[in-house]
Design a protein around this motif. Sequence first.
Motif, mmCIF file in Angstrom:
data_model
loop_
_atom_site.group_PDB
_atom_site.id
_atom_site.type_symbol
_atom_site.label_atom_id
_atom_site.label_comp_id
_atom_site.label_asym_id
_atom_site.label_seq_id
_atom_site.Cartn_x
_atom_site.Cartn_y
_atom_site.Cartn_z
ATOM 1 N N GLU A 223 6.582 9.241 4.313
ATOM 2 C CA GLU A 223 5.564 9.285 3.278
ATOM 3 C C GLU A 223 6.199 8.811 1.977
ATOM 4 N N LYS A 224 5.527 7.905 1.262
ATOM 5 C CA LYS A 224 6.066 7.331 0.031
ATOM 6 C C LYS A 224 5.355 7.937 -1.177
ATOM 7 N N TYR A 225 6.119 8.123 -2.257
ATOM 8 C CA TYR A 225 5.547 8.638 -3.493
ATOM 9 C C TYR A 225 5.927 7.715 -4.643
ATOM 10 N N LEU A 226 4.929 7.311 -5.398
ATOM 11 C CA LEU A 226 5.114 6.398 -6.521
ATOM 12 C C LEU A 226 5.555 7.168 -7.758
ATOM 13 N N ASN B 247 0.849 -1.187 0.000
ATOM 14 C CA ASN B 247 0.000 0.000 0.000
ATOM 15 C C ASN B 247 0.889 1.242 0.000
ATOM 16 N N VAL B 248 1.051 1.859 -1.166
ATOM 17 C CA VAL B 248 1.928 3.016 -1.306
ATOM 18 C C VAL B 248 1.351 4.223 -0.573
ATOM 19 N N ARG B 249 0.054 4.300 -0.442
ATOM 20 C CA ARG B 249 -0.574 5.456 0.202
ATOM 21 C C ARG B 249 -0.420 5.458 1.717
ATOM 22 N N LYS B 250 -0.103 4.308 2.277
ATOM 23 C CA LYS B 250 0.027 4.206 3.730
ATOM 24 C C LYS B 250 1.454 4.556 4.153
ATOM 25 N N ASN B 251 1.577 5.471 5.097
ATOM 26 C CA ASN B 251 2.894 5.889 5.592
ATOM 27 C C ASN B 251 3.564 4.756 6.357
ATOM 28 N N PHE B 252 4.892 4.811 6.393
ATOM 29 C CA PHE B 252 5.636 3.829 7.169
ATOM 30 C C PHE B 252 6.133 4.477 8.455
ATOM 31 N N MET B 253 6.462 3.640 9.438
ATOM 32 C CA MET B 253 6.951 4.111 10.727
ATOM 33 C C MET B 253 8.278 3.414 11.019
ATOM 34 N N GLU C 29 18.711 5.766 6.722
ATOM 35 C CA GLU C 29 18.607 5.860 5.259
ATOM 36 C C GLU C 29 19.017 4.549 4.586
ATOM 37 N N GLU C 30 20.092 3.940 5.056
ATOM 38 C CA GLU C 30 20.558 2.681 4.470
ATOM 39 C C GLU C 30 19.517 1.582 4.627
ATOM 40 N N ASN C 31 18.896 1.527 5.787
ATOM 41 C CA ASN C 31 17.881 0.498 6.008
ATOM 42 C C ASN C 31 16.625 0.749 5.182
ATOM 43 N N VAL C 32 16.251 1.990 5.000
ATOM 44 C CA VAL C 32 15.097 2.300 4.157
ATOM 45 C C VAL C 32 15.423 1.967 2.700
ATOM 46 N N LYS C 33 16.657 2.241 2.290
ATOM 47 C CA LYS C 33 17.082 1.928 0.915
ATOM 48 C C LYS C 33 17.039 0.430 0.629
ATOM 49 N N GLN C 34 17.195 -0.389 1.652
ATOM 50 C CA GLN C 34 17.084 -1.839 1.450
ATOM 51 C C GLN C 34 15.662 -2.219 1.035
ATOM 52 N N HIS C 35 14.683 -1.509 1.570
ATOM 53 C CA HIS C 35 13.281 -1.784 1.232
ATOM 54 C C HIS C 35 12.865 -1.091 -0.067
ATOM 55 N N TYR C 36 13.396 0.097 -0.299
ATOM 56 C CA TYR C 36 13.042 0.898 -1.473
ATOM 57 C C TYR C 36 14.320 1.408 -2.148
ATOM 58 N N PRO C 37 14.962 0.576 -2.967
ATOM 59 C CA PRO C 37 16.268 0.939 -3.532
ATOM 60 C C PRO C 37 16.232 2.114 -4.519
ATOM 61 N N HIS C 38 15.083 2.394 -5.132
ATOM 62 C CA HIS C 38 14.995 3.469 -6.119
ATOM 63 C C HIS C 38 14.594 4.797 -5.496
ATOM 64 N N THR D 235 13.069 2.937 -14.932
ATOM 65 C CA THR D 235 13.257 2.557 -16.338
ATOM 66 C C THR D 235 12.329 1.418 -16.764
ATOM 67 N N ASN D 236 11.983 0.531 -15.817
ATOM 68 C CA ASN D 236 11.192 -0.644 -16.199
ATOM 69 C C ASN D 236 9.823 -0.748 -15.542
ATOM 70 N N SER D 237 9.604 -0.007 -14.476
ATOM 71 C CA SER D 237 8.358 -0.224 -13.749
ATOM 72 C C SER D 237 7.998 0.990 -12.899
ATOM 73 N N PHE D 238 6.861 0.875 -12.238
ATOM 74 C CA PHE D 238 6.448 1.876 -11.263
ATOM 75 C C PHE D 238 6.971 1.445 -9.905
ATOM 76 N N GLU D 239 7.679 2.317 -9.246
ATOM 77 C CA GLU D 239 8.271 2.037 -7.942
ATOM 78 C C GLU D 239 8.127 3.268 -7.060
ATOM 79 N N VAL D 240 8.419 3.102 -5.776
ATOM 80 C CA VAL D 240 8.509 4.238 -4.871
ATOM 81 C C VAL D 240 9.817 4.954 -5.208
ATOM 82 N N VAL D 241 9.717 6.194 -5.685
ATOM 83 C CA VAL D 241 10.908 6.919 -6.131
ATOM 84 C C VAL D 241 11.271 8.086 -5.218
#
Length: 135
Positions: free
Chosen positions: A66-69, A49-55, A103-112, A73-79
């Motif tokens: 807050e995540k934004y879709l 659920n991209v609309r739901k904030n993470f804690m 930041e490093e730990n968040v990047k593991q979940h959302y690399p883009h 290059t290949n798909s829709f991701e949280v950017v």
Amino acid sequence: MIVLLIRLLFISLIIFLIYSGFKYLVNPKRKLELAHEQKQYYFLDDKNNVRKNFMITYKGAIFEGEKYLGTTTNSFEVVSMFIWAKSTSELQGLSLDDFQYIEENVKQHYPHAKIDWKSPIKELLVKKREKQDES
């Protein structure tokens, strides 16, 4: 007949209590609160659920993001994402290394994702990075 009905009601109550206890133990919000009390790292997110904030909780501070879709290059991701502290008074004692760890730990979940911090963390990171660039 009434005895049988009371027994069925009693068995139903026991099953309901066991089910409620299990749901309480595996509740992610409870795990977040427990990690917050123990000043540990915990990442709570509904990745589907991209609309739901993470804690995030780390060293006794709670952060919300807050995540934004967007498109890669290949798909829709949280950017893009914004992260802020729920209470700025809990930030006492955190350093630049702590925010980089988050930041490093968040990047593991959302690399883009490009991570932006909201005030006052943003100002701290800009000042610290400017000082490091000067050195």
